[in-house]
Structure formats: structure tokens, C-alpha cells
Design a protein around this motif. Structure first.
Motif, PDB file in Angstrom:
ATOM      1  N   ALA A 103      41.847  30.784   4.221  1.00 25.07           N
ATOM      2  CA  ALA A 103      42.602  30.224   5.345  1.00 25.07           C
ATOM      3  C   ALA A 103      43.626  29.261   4.767  1.00 25.07           C
ATOM      4  O   ALA A 103      43.424  28.698   3.690  1.00 25.07           O
ATOM      5  N   LEU A 104      44.727  29.079   5.477  1.00 24.29           N
ATOM      6  CA  LEU A 104      45.719  28.100   5.053  1.00 24.29           C
ATOM      7  C   LEU A 104      45.203  26.707   5.390  1.00 24.29           C
ATOM      8  O   LEU A 104      44.541  26.514   6.409  1.00 24.29           O
ATOM      9  N   VAL A 105      45.524  25.757   4.558  1.00 22.10           N
ATOM     10  CA  VAL A 105      45.142  24.368   4.809  1.00 22.10           C
ATOM     11  C   VAL A 105      46.214  23.742   5.688  1.00 22.10           C
ATOM     12  O   VAL A 105      47.403  23.843   5.401  1.00 22.10           O
ATOM     13  N   GLY A 106      45.803  23.123   6.784  1.00 22.82           N
ATOM     14  CA  GLY A 106      46.741  22.432   7.665  1.00 22.82           C
ATOM     15  C   GLY A 106      47.372  23.352   8.689  1.00 22.82           C
ATOM     16  O   GLY A 106      46.849  24.408   9.024  1.00 22.82           O
ATOM     17  N   THR A 107      48.531  22.946   9.173  1.00 26.35           N
ATOM     18  CA  THR A 107      49.236  23.661  10.232  1.00 26.35           C
ATOM     19  C   THR A 107      50.296  24.564   9.623  1.00 26.35           C
ATOM     20  O   THR A 107      51.050  24.153   8.757  1.00 26.35           O
ATOM     21  N   PHE A 108      50.368  25.796  10.091  1.00 23.31           N
ATOM     22  CA  PHE A 108      51.346  26.769   9.632  1.00 23.31           C
ATOM     23  C   PHE A 108      52.431  26.909  10.684  1.00 23.31           C
ATOM     24  O   PHE A 108      52.145  27.103  11.859  1.00 23.31           O
ATOM     25  N   SER A 109      53.710  26.792  10.259  1.00 23.81           N
ATOM     26  CA  SER A 109      54.812  26.966  11.205  1.00 23.81           C
ATOM     27  C   SER A 109      55.891  27.896  10.659  1.00 23.81           C
ATOM     28  O   SER A 109      56.957  27.987  11.233  1.00 23.81           O
ATOM     29  N   GLY A 110      55.623  28.564   9.539  1.00 19.50           N
ATOM     30  CA  GLY A 110      56.579  29.518   8.991  1.00 19.50           C
ATOM     31  C   GLY A 110      56.768  29.316   7.509  1.00 19.50           C
ATOM     32  O   GLY A 110      56.044  28.558   6.861  1.00 19.50           O
ATOM     33  N   TRP A 111      57.774  30.004   6.955  1.00 18.94           N
ATOM     34  CA  TRP A 111      58.075  29.888   5.533  1.00 18.94           C
ATOM     35  C   TRP A 111      59.533  30.182   5.273  1.00 18.94           C
ATOM     36  O   TRP A 111      60.235  30.709   6.121  1.00 18.94           O
ATOM     37  N   ARG A 112      59.963  29.816   4.101  1.00 15.58           N
ATOM     38  CA  ARG A 112      61.295  30.095   3.550  1.00 15.58           C
ATOM     39  C   ARG A 112      61.080  30.485   2.101  1.00 15.58           C
ATOM     40  O   ARG A 112      60.005  30.269   1.561  1.00 15.58           O
ATOM     41  N   PRO A 113      62.100  31.005   1.420  1.00 11.24           N
ATOM     42  CA  PRO A 113      61.936  31.286  -0.006  1.00 11.24           C
ATOM     43  C   PRO A 113      61.509  30.019  -0.747  1.00 11.24           C
ATOM     44  O   PRO A 113      62.065  28.949  -0.529  1.00 11.24           O
ATOM     45  N   GLY A 114      60.480  30.127  -1.563  1.00  8.26           N
ATOM     46  CA  GLY A 114      59.993  28.987  -2.336  1.00  8.26           C
ATOM     47  C   GLY A 114      58.916  28.169  -1.658  1.00  8.26           C
ATOM     48  O   GLY A 114      58.357  27.257  -2.264  1.00  8.26           O
ATOM     49  N   THR A 115      58.581  28.465  -0.397  1.00 13.46           N
ATOM     50  CA  THR A 115      57.533  27.721   0.291  1.00 13.46           C
ATOM     51  C   THR A 115      56.205  27.904  -0.434  1.00 13.46           C
ATOM     52  O   THR A 115      55.872  29.002  -0.882  1.00 13.46           O
ATOM     53  N   THR A 116      55.446  26.838  -0.566  1.00 16.52           N
ATOM     54  CA  THR A 116      54.151  26.869  -1.224  1.00 16.52           C
ATOM     55  C   THR A 116      53.052  26.785  -0.179  1.00 16.52           C
ATOM     56  O   THR A 116      53.118  25.962   0.729  1.00 16.52           O
ATOM     57  N   PHE A 117      52.047  27.653  -0.324  1.00 15.53           N
ATOM     58  CA  PHE A 117      50.899  27.660   0.581  1.00 15.53           C
ATOM     59  C   PHE A 117      49.650  27.278  -0.200  1.00 15.53           C
ATOM     60  O   PHE A 117      49.387  27.829  -1.259  1.00 15.53           O
ATOM     61  N   ARG A 118      48.878  26.355   0.346  1.00 19.56           N
ATOM     62  CA  ARG A 118      47.596  25.980  -0.243  1.00 19.56           C
ATOM     63  C   ARG A 118      46.503  26.616   0.606  1.00 19.56           C
ATOM     64  O   ARG A 118      46.504  26.475   1.825  1.00 19.56           O
ATOM     65  N   LEU A 119      45.581  27.300  -0.059  1.00 20.79           N
ATOM     66  CA  LEU A 119      44.494  27.965   0.640  1.00 20.79           C
ATOM     67  C   LEU A 119      43.239  27.109   0.606  1.00 20.79           C
ATOM     68  O   LEU A 119      43.059  26.273  -0.286  1.00 20.79           O
TER      69      LEU A 119
ATOM     70  N   GLN B  96      54.792  39.490   9.956  1.00 19.61           N
ATOM     71  CA  GLN B  96      55.507  39.642   8.700  1.00 19.61           C
ATOM     72  C   GLN B  96      54.585  39.182   7.583  1.00 19.61           C
ATOM     73  O   GLN B  96      53.695  38.363   7.805  1.00 19.61           O
ATOM     74  N   ALA B  97      54.836  39.694   6.376  1.00 21.10           N
ATOM     75  CA  ALA B  97      54.023  39.294   5.228  1.00 21.10           C
ATOM     76  C   ALA B  97      54.947  39.031   4.042  1.00 21.10           C
ATOM     77  O   ALA B  97      55.522  39.953   3.479  1.00 21.10           O
ATOM     78  N   PRO B  98      55.102  37.754   3.653  1.00 23.78           N
ATOM     79  CA  PRO B  98      55.979  37.461   2.521  1.00 23.78           C
ATOM     80  C   PRO B  98      55.339  37.889   1.203  1.00 23.78           C
ATOM     81  O   PRO B  98      54.109  37.933   1.069  1.00 23.78           O
ATOM     82  N   ARG B  99      56.181  38.214   0.224  1.00 26.47           N
ATOM     83  CA  ARG B  99      55.702  38.495  -1.132  1.00 26.47           C
ATOM     84  C   ARG B  99      55.455  37.151  -1.795  1.00 26.47           C
ATOM     85  O   ARG B  99      56.297  36.255  -1.717  1.00 26.47           O
ATOM     86  N   VAL B 100      54.296  36.988  -2.417  1.00 25.45           N
ATOM     87  CA  VAL B 100      53.895  35.708  -2.992  1.00 25.45           C
ATOM     88  C   VAL B 100      53.446  35.876  -4.440  1.00 25.45           C
ATOM     89  O   VAL B 100      53.151  36.989  -4.891  1.00 25.45           O
ATOM     90  N   ARG B 101      53.398  34.741  -5.157  1.00 25.56           N
ATOM     91  CA  ARG B 101      52.889  34.694  -6.528  1.00 25.56           C
ATOM     92  C   ARG B 101      51.972  33.490  -6.633  1.00 25.56           C
ATOM     93  O   ARG B 101      52.298  32.411  -6.159  1.00 25.56           O
TER      94      ARG B 101
ATOM     95  N   SER C 255      59.896  31.748  11.253  1.00 21.75           N
ATOM     96  CA  SER C 255      59.436  30.573  11.994  1.00 21.75           C
ATOM     97  C   SER C 255      58.368  31.059  12.948  1.00 21.75           C
ATOM     98  O   SER C 255      58.442  32.169  13.472  1.00 21.75           O
ATOM     99  N   HIS C 256      57.390  30.241  13.155  1.00 21.15           N
ATOM    100  CA  HIS C 256      56.297  30.628  14.033  1.00 21.15           C
ATOM    101  C   HIS C 256      55.784  29.394  14.740  1.00 21.15           C
ATOM    102  O   HIS C 256      55.818  28.301  14.185  1.00 21.15           O
ATOM    103  N   TYR C 257      55.289  29.575  15.951  1.00 19.04           N
ATOM    104  CA  TYR C 257      54.652  28.482  16.664  1.00 19.04           C
ATOM    105  C   TYR C 257      53.491  27.984  15.824  1.00 19.04           C
ATOM    106  O   TYR C 257      52.783  28.768  15.204  1.00 19.04           O
ATOM    107  N   ASP C 258      53.299  26.694  15.760  1.00 20.28           N
ATOM    108  CA  ASP C 258      52.282  26.103  14.894  1.00 20.28           C
ATOM    109  C   ASP C 258      50.908  26.731  15.089  1.00 20.28           C
ATOM    110  O   ASP C 258      50.382  26.780  16.194  1.00 20.28           O
ATOM    111  N   LEU C 259      50.347  27.205  13.975  1.00 20.95           N
ATOM    112  CA  LEU C 259      48.986  27.730  13.953  1.00 20.95           C
ATOM    113  C   LEU C 259      48.158  26.786  13.099  1.00 20.95           C
ATOM    114  O   LEU C 259      48.582  26.397  12.009  1.00 20.95           O
TER     115      LEU C 259
END
Length: 146
Positions: free
Chosen positions: A79-95, A138-143, A110-114
Motif C-alpha cells: 500500500a502507499l504510505v499517506g495520501t495519494f493524489s496523483g503523480w508526475r515524472p520523477g514522483t517518488t512513492f513510498r510503500l 492508469q499505471a505509471p512505469r516505475v523503477r 491527478s486523482h482525488y485524494d486516496l
């Protein structure tokens, strides 16, 4: 534009539990898009809960030079830590399992806060990974970065 960044900086500093060093690093940037990307990369929400030993040591998403084991997982669920509201290139996600992943394609959404949505990171062809977020089509490509 400067007022927007100032408002954003105040909002981030009062609502986000980020290290002062991260905020100061972003504040020092002169380029507006770089500054916004820097703020977007700061993890949002509470600190990640302690990950189980098996999840924290998972090799999923690591390059050959980063791997400690030889296991080949096809996906990882968390699960993502905290509130999710979208992403842009370079956004970092902590699981929640302790892993950190960065968006490496040019997509944005952009997405309504989850609040702490469930995610599945799936291995695709040629060593690429995609982040499927519950409730987002949508599903961004991540590394993986750690």
C-alpha cells in the motif's frame, strides 16, 4: 507564480511530515518546474510502518547489482504510505513494505485524494515495472530506488 510556490511551500511545511532538509533543498531551487518536482518527490503522510523482514529484504525491482538473493518475483503487493493524489515524472512513492519507487516515464495523472491505497507492482517485458494503484485506471512505469 512565485505566490503559488510560496503557498505550496507553506502548505507542505505545515501538513507534510517531511524532513527540514528536504524542504530546504527544494526551496533553494531557482527553476520553477524543478522546484515543483522536488516538492512532489517529498514523501507525504506518516512515516512508513516497520516492514516485515521478508518484505524489506525483497529483491523485487532491484537491478542485478543491487540484488542480495537470486529469487525472481513477478509482482509485489503493498500500500502507499499517506495520501495519494496523483503523480508526475520523477514522483517518488513510498510503500508500506519499506520499498521506494520512482516514476520513470513521462506520464502524469491527478486523482482525488486516496488514503493509503493498495498497490501492485508488476514486472513487464525488458525489465520494466508498472505501478497499479487501486481505484486508478492508469499505471505509471516505475523503477525501484531502494
Amino acid at each position: 507564480m512565485k505566490a503559488l510556490f510560496a503557498l505550496f511551500a507553506v502548505s507542505v511545511s505545515t501538513t507534510v511530515m517531511a524532513a527540514d532538509a528536504d524542504l530546504l533543498r527544494c526551496r533553494a531551487l531557482a527553476d520553477a518546474p524543478a522546484k515543483l518536482a522536488c516538492y512532489d518527490a517529498i514523501p507525504v503522510g506518516a512515516a512508513a510502518p516497520a516492514a516485515p523482514a521478508s518484505a524489506a529484504n525483497s529483491t523485487f525491482g532491484l537491478t542485478a547489482g543491487q540484488m542480495r538473493k537470486t529469487e525472481q518475483e513477478e509482482s509485489v503487493e503493498s500500500a502507499l504510505v499517506g495520501t495519494f493524489s496523483g503523480w508526475r515524472p520523477g514522483t517518488t512513492f513510498r510503500l508500506a513494505n519499506g520499498q521506494t519507487w520512482r516514476v520513470v516515464d513521462d506520464t502524469s495523472a491527478s486523482h482525488y485524494d486516496l488514503n493509503a491505497p493498495k498497490v501492485v507492482i508488476k514486472r513487464s517485458f525488458f525489465g520494466t515495472y508498472f505501478l497499479d494503484i487501486e481505484g486508478v485506471n492508469q499505471a505509471p512505469r516505475v523503477r525501484r530506488i531502494d
